[in-house]
Design a protein around this motif. Structure first.
Motif, mmCIF file in Angstrom:
data_model
loop_
_atom_site.group_PDB
_atom_site.id
_atom_site.type_symbol
_atom_site.label_atom_id
_atom_site.label_comp_id
_atom_site.label_asym_id
_atom_site.label_seq_id
_atom_site.Cartn_x
_atom_site.Cartn_y
_atom_site.Cartn_z
ATOM 1 N N LEU A 50 -0.068 4.893 -13.298
ATOM 2 C CA LEU A 50 -0.963 6.313 -12.843
ATOM 3 C C LEU A 50 -1.601 5.989 -11.421
ATOM 4 N N VAL A 51 -0.849 5.109 -10.642
ATOM 5 C CA VAL A 51 -1.534 5.073 -9.268
ATOM 6 C C VAL A 51 -1.501 6.548 -8.409
ATOM 7 N N PRO A 52 -2.619 6.810 -7.702
ATOM 8 C CA PRO A 52 -2.638 8.072 -7.180
ATOM 9 C C PRO A 52 -1.364 8.103 -6.018
ATOM 10 N N ARG A 53 -0.684 9.227 -6.138
ATOM 11 C CA ARG A 53 0.589 9.286 -5.011
ATOM 12 C C ARG A 53 -0.010 10.429 -4.284
ATOM 13 N N PRO A 54 0.691 10.651 -2.925
ATOM 14 C CA PRO A 54 1.722 9.716 -2.481
ATOM 15 C C PRO A 54 1.266 8.510 -1.831
ATOM 16 N N ALA A 55 -0.143 8.442 -1.617
ATOM 17 C CA ALA A 55 -0.686 7.119 -0.539
ATOM 18 C C ALA A 55 -0.374 5.798 -1.563
ATOM 19 N N GLY A 56 -0.717 5.706 -2.661
ATOM 20 C CA GLY A 56 -0.251 4.564 -3.532
ATOM 21 C C GLY A 56 0.923 4.324 -4.087
ATOM 22 N N ARG A 57 1.454 3.168 -4.028
ATOM 23 C CA ARG A 57 2.497 2.833 -4.500
ATOM 24 C C ARG A 57 2.753 1.336 -5.012
ATOM 25 N N ILE A 58 3.303 1.222 -6.475
ATOM 26 C CA ILE A 58 3.553 -0.305 -6.877
ATOM 27 C C ILE A 58 4.740 -0.731 -6.222
ATOM 28 N N VAL A 59 4.507 -2.015 -5.438
ATOM 29 C CA VAL A 59 5.620 -2.250 -4.504
ATOM 30 C C VAL A 59 6.305 -3.446 -5.190
ATOM 31 N N SER A 60 5.880 -4.079 -5.856
ATOM 32 C CA SER A 60 6.613 -5.146 -6.476
ATOM 33 C C SER A 60 5.980 -5.655 -7.845
ATOM 34 N N GLY A 61 6.541 -6.570 -8.624
ATOM 35 C CA GLY A 61 5.950 -7.131 -9.716
ATOM 36 C C GLY A 61 6.490 -6.590 -10.947
ATOM 37 N N GLN A 62 6.006 -7.312 -12.081
ATOM 38 C CA GLN A 62 6.547 -6.789 -13.563
ATOM 39 C C GLN A 62 5.221 -6.468 -14.381
ATOM 40 N N VAL A 63 5.417 -5.562 -15.262
ATOM 41 C CA VAL A 63 4.278 -5.275 -16.403
ATOM 42 C C VAL A 63 5.270 -5.274 -17.797
ATOM 43 N N LEU A 64 5.190 -6.631 -18.160
ATOM 44 C CA LEU A 64 5.940 -6.779 -19.442
ATOM 45 C C LEU A 64 5.051 -6.181 -20.802
ATOM 46 N N PHE A 65 5.392 -5.321 -21.396
ATOM 47 C CA PHE A 65 4.657 -4.981 -22.532
ATOM 48 C C PHE A 65 5.480 -4.945 -23.869
ATOM 49 N N ARG A 66 5.145 -5.883 -24.679
ATOM 50 C CA ARG A 66 5.964 -6.000 -25.777
ATOM 51 C C ARG A 66 7.380 -6.423 -25.249
#
Ligand code: SF4
Length: 344
Positions: free
Chosen positions: A65-81
């Motif tokens: 839910l990162v505010p767009r358009p300025a914010g962006r998830i650029v890398s990484g992993q979010v492993l949920f279950r």
């Protein structure tokens, strides 16, 4: 065979090297800069740090839910279950939000809509996620209200938020958050706007909910007292990075990072005699203009030359205790050096 990995249950949530940047005219802001942590089922982790350190942005990144358009998830992993939330479709992500991961925002009282009844607002996530049949909907809503200690819940379903006290509304927000039976609850400073008595009630309620439904909690705060009451472990954040991860007991007994030490010295403690509270000199850095090396160096009383040019790696200094600081990295090097000299 790796016995440990075959017997240890997989964590509920595993965040790996998560990076969320903001691209604006002021430049690139590294709001979340290589954050990694794990959370087991039923465990509570506190994200601690001053405003702007990346705590809230980390949780918004987990929920995409990162505010767009300025914010962006650029890398990484979010492993949920075991599933990487950064790689699933937006439609699947909508099912995860509310149903599997719920969030309570900084001002929970304003999340209740004044024109809808309490019953309808608690029923909403149940309807959206199809958790119960229509015939059992109101029974389930009453049960949830009773779980959060609303007296005579059946008779209050048609009441509006203004007919409830502040503490009761707070509990209704809790009921709404857990309505669809999430496994993880992210609470972003939910007690900041509450008076001390209601704060204490609310934290008690969260603990009870956690016990009853084996809920995992990420609790975002800058308040050490709150953290001590609710969390098992703590990740201390500074300038978008986790600088120390440890248990709550270790936080109060043996903090290792100079920033964590400074945070502890700036608040009153029941268990210590303190003549003067120390404030942390200077202000937190702006994420668009981070200094090279350790971002805490301009405020750190123990800064060395290397701190101003190279970023310290995370070092394990005890069971469940990691710190990113050259002071501890230096200890490691020295003990390695001493060990190899002895061996020669
Ligand atoms: Fe202070 Fe250096 Fe440690 Fe950063 S790395 S906290 S500047 S001693």
């Amino acid at each position: 065979m790796d016995t440990e990995s075959s017997t240890t249950p997989a964590p509920l949530l595993e965040v790996k090297d998560l990076r969320t940047y903001f691209y604006t005219r002021s430049g690139t802001g590294r709001a979340v800069d290589g954050v990694s942590f794990t959370l087991k089922q039923g465990e509570s982790l506190g994200l601690l740090g001053e405003s702007g350190c990346g705590k809230s942005m980390t949780s918004l990144s987990i929920l995409r839910l990162v505010p767009r358009p300025a914010g962006r998830i650029v890398s990484g992993q979010v492993l949920f279950r075991g599933r990487d939330l950064l790689r699933i479709s937006e439609q699947d992500m909508r099912r995860v939000r509310g149903k599997e991961i719920a969030m309570i925002l900084q001002d929970p009282l304003s999340t209740l809509n004044p024109v809808f009844t309490i019953g309808n607002q608690v029923a909403e996530p149940l309807r959206v996620h199809g958790v119960v049949s229509r015939s059992r909907l109101w029974e389930r809503v009453s049960k949830l209200l009773s779980l959060v200690r609303i007296p005579a819940p059946e008779s209050r379903l048609k009441d509006y938020p203004h007919q409830f006290s502040g503490g009761m509304r707070q509990r209704v927000v809790g009921a709404t958050a857990i309505a669809a039976g999430p496994r993880l609850l992210i609470a972003d400073e939910p007690t900041t706007s509450l008076d001390v008595t209601i704060q204490a009630q609310y934290l008690r309620l969260l603990k009870e909910l956690q016990r009853e439904s084996n809920l995992s909690i990420i609790y975002i705060t800058h308040d050490l007292a709150t953290l001590a009451r609710i969390c098992d472990r703590v990740a201390v954040m500074y300038a978008g990075k986790i600088v120390e991860q440890l248990t709550v007991e270790a936080l109060f007994e043996r903090p290792a990072h100079p920033y964590t030490e400074a945070l502890l010295q700036s608040v009153p403690r029941m268990d210590r005699k303190v003549h003067r509270f120390a404030s942390i000199e200077g202000s937190p850095p702006v994420v668009y203009d981070l200094p090279p090396g350790c971002a805490f160096a301009p405020r750190c009383p123990k800064a060395m030359d290397i701190c101003r040019s190279e970023s310290p790696p995370a070092t394990r200094i005890g069971a469940d205790h990691h710190v990113s600081c050259w002071l501890h990295e230096k200890d490691e090097h020295e003990s390695h050096a001493a060990g190899s000299q002895e061996r020669q």
